[in-house]
Every structure is written in C-alpha cells, then in structure tokens.
Design an enzyme around this catalytic site. Structure first.
Site, short mmCIF file in Angstrom:
data_model
loop_
_atom_site.label_atom_id
_atom_site.label_comp_id
_atom_site.label_asym_id
_atom_site.label_seq_id
_atom_site.Cartn_x
_atom_site.Cartn_y
_atom_site.Cartn_z
N LEU A 149 0.82 -1.20 0.00
CA LEU A 149 0.00 0.00 0.00
C LEU A 149 0.86 1.25 0.00
CD1 LEU A 149 -2.22 -0.94 3.09
CD2 LEU A 149 -2.73 -1.52 0.72
N CYS A 150 0.37 2.28 -0.64
CA CYS A 150 0.91 3.63 -0.48
C CYS A 150 -0.21 4.58 -0.90
CB CYS A 150 2.19 3.84 -1.30
SG CYS A 150 1.95 3.91 -3.08
N GLY A 151 0.10 5.86 -1.09
CA GLY A 151 -0.96 6.81 -1.40
C GLY A 151 -1.34 6.90 -2.85
#
Length: 384
Positions: A339-341
């Site tokens: 996950l990241c933005g």
C-alpha cells in the site's frame, strides 16, 4: 567307523527339532498360519499379502473392502484403492461386489478388536464368493507399516465446505490441470515437483492431499511419497482423483489464481488482477477487506511518519527503503498487498519483492488512497 556314523546320525536326529524351530522362528508369519480368534473368519492375510495384491493402478480380479463406517473412519483415511462397504450396509451395497464369484475379496476394518471385516466376509461367503480373505490387523497396522493412506471425495468436500486449513495438490501436468481441476487445488505436476517445492507450506504439519487422473494414474502417489521424504507429516492421496470428482460435482474451471494452502488458496482464487501487472483490482480488494481482511497481509510502504498519521487497520509498516533488508520476514503462504498513497511506491515494492523472492504472493494497489487515524481508508480508481 560304524560307531562314528551312528554318533553322527544321532547328533543329526537330536539337532533336527532345534533346526526346525529356528527355521519356524525365522520364517515370515504367513497369513494362512495366523491363528484365528473366536468368531473370526478362518482365512487371514497379513500386510505383505495386501501390499502384493492391492496397488494403484488396481490389480484385476482383486477387491479390497473397508468394512468400517464411511463418514467417520473410511472417508478421512483408508488403504488406497479400497472401496467402502460398511458392514452395517453390506446387504444394501452387495451389488458393489464383483460379478465374478472367484474374485479375490480382502476385507479389513479397525484392527484385531474389530469384527466388522469378519462379519462381512461370512456374508460374502453366503453369497457364493469362493476366494475371501480378511486382513485382521486392518487400518491400524496399515497406518503404521503401509505406504500411505487415501481420503474420499466426501472428505475433501467437507474440508472445503468447512474452510479447513489444508493444501490440495493436483499432480497432473499443467495442460490437464487447466482443462479442469478440483476447486482451490494447487498445480504442482509430479514431473516438476522438485522445481516447485516453494509452493508447499512452510509448516510441515499442514495436511497435504495429492490427486491426479484417477485410479490408473500414479502421479499423486509418487508426489505424496516425495512430500513425505521432505518431512511433511500428514500426507494423503485421493486416488480416484479428478475423474470421480467431475462425475460427482461436475467439471470445474480452474480459478484465476491457485497458490497457497487452505484459506490462502481460497483468497488467492478471489483476487482479481488490476490493469497494471501485479496489481489487485480495487473491487476485489474492497470485497476481501469486507469479507475476510485477515486473509491478506497488508504492508504499508510509506515512511514511518506517514504510517503513524494513519493507515489501514491491521497493516504493518515496512518503508520502501527498508524492504530489501526485511524481505525475509515476509511469509510465502499468505497473499501480500503493498500500500501507499498513489501506487508508485507500492508498485516498486511489488517489483522489488518479486526480484528478491519470486515465491512470494505479492500484489499492489494502483489507485489513490487516503488513510485515516482510526484505521479506515478511502480508495479511488484512476480516471474515476
């Protein structure tokens, strides 16, 4: 000289009983010599007799019959190739016996204290069968000294329905597997078994069930033996294999992804790929997070400061800069979603993981994500 011959003859006569006793003691205990207990059928065989006459593929003119109750005893473990005719249902199932009354019938049940096999043998004799034997030591002896146990289709269906932790392995070539397979099965062809050991679970106590193309196929038996040599302690076969399963439950399409054990395999099957290679679709990610979030390992690859400000509940933090150092801490038996933005760092994490440890089941979210301090999140697909 005559006296010497007489003494020699006497010595030979005196030593003969001792020699005979030694021979009798050293000779194998052939089944026909085993003394029957009261109420037993009088023609008994031992495990060696069973091994010589029962095999995969089955030998013609031989039928091995398990007289124990099916659901509780036969289904979870029996001698490979045995058919289930519980003694309590013998009369109703007598039609399952061969038409040729001279066929060799071998009955067994739960060991020397079990009378079911003897009872069934007497019933078969009354029907006119002339070549009947009872393996009195039965299932306990086979479990200790035999060549592995088999399970039934009903047992596999039960494990699947109960979402039990086990791995179902299709030992057929990939081309056969792709035409149809039992749901949640993992394809590890016997010919390439050694190349794909990494697909097996790390926990050697995980139950493994191998199957292939039916009673004429030996691939599952061979692969099961290889797994035992690797130290797996609960290895069984489903020797009737996919042909019987398809007959009972219909043809089954191969799931989009099939790797991992138990819950992992079910989760992998439900993961839908996104547009970018290696990504998970937003729809399937949201569905899994609602239905079974613990089935995924979420790895937030943002910096520690960003992670602390807010992330998805249950996620762990390994920043993209630390991933290479910590790659060995990631499990290979559970799907991992990075996950990241924005999908940039998570995509890089997926590529790095595949380069360093190709056996890992990694995915990334290629979408815009916002994380809240309370563990909730929002996700927006690109272009929407």
């Amino acid at each position: 000289m005559n006296k010497k011959l007489q003494n020699l003859g006497l010595a030979l006569v005196l030593s003969l009983p001792v020699a005979l006793l030694a021979v009798a003691w050293l000779a194998p205990a052939h089944a026909e010599q085993v003394k029957a207990k009261e109420g037993w059928y009088n023609k008994l065989v031992d495990i060696e007799f069973v091994k010589q006459n029962v095999d995969i593929p089955p030998k013609k003119g031989v039928l091995l019959i398990d007289s124990r109750p099916a659901a509780r005893q036969y289904d979870p473990g029996h001698i490979p190739g045995a058919v289930s005719i519980p003694d309590s249902k013998f009369d109703q199932m007598a039609g399952s016996l061969p038409q040729d009354k001279s066929s060799l019938l071998i009955f067994y049940c739960g060991g020397v204290e079990c009378m079911l096999s003897h009872n069934s043998a007497f019933k078969a004799e009354k029907l006119g069968y002339t070549n009947i034997r009872v393996y009195a030591d039965g299932s306990p002896d086979w479990a200790a000294k035999g060549t592995g146990q088999a399970v039934s289709a009903a047992y596999i269906k039960k494990l699947l329905d109960e979402k039990s932790n086990f791995m179902l392995i299709d030992a057929r070539p990939k081309r056969s597997f792709e035409k149809g397979a039992i749901p949640n099965a993992v394809n590890i062809s016997d010919s390439e078994f050694d190349k794909h050991i990494d697909k097996l679970p790390a926990d050697k106590a995980t139950p493994l069930i191998f199957y292939c193309g039916g009673l004429e196929c030996v691939l599952s038996v061979k692969s099961a033996e290889k797994a035992r040599k690797l130290g797996y302690t609960d290895v069984k076969t489903y020797v009737e294999g996919y042909p019987e399963w398809a007959k009972l439950h219909g043809e089954a399409a191969v799931p989009a992804a099939t790797s991992g054990a138990g819950e992992t395999a079910r989760t992998a099957a439900s993961i839908e790929a996104g547009k970018e290679k290696g990504s998970i679709s937003v729809a399937s990610f949201e569905r899994i997070m609602k239905e079974n979030p613990d089935s995924l390992l979420l790895v937030d690859v943002r910096d520690a400061k960003e992670f602390k400000a807010g992330t998805i509940k249950g996620a762990i933090n390994i920043s993209i800069g630390d991933l290479e150092k910590k790659i060995e801490t990631l499990p290979k038996d559970k799907p991992i979603v990075f996950l990241c933005g924005t999908g940039a760092r998570s995509g890089e994490a997926h590529d790095t993981a595949k380069l360093l440890r190709s056996e890992l089941q990694t995915y990334f979210i290629d979408a815009e994500m916002k994380f809240n301090a309370d563990g909730t999140f929002s996700i927006k697909e690109r272009g929407k």
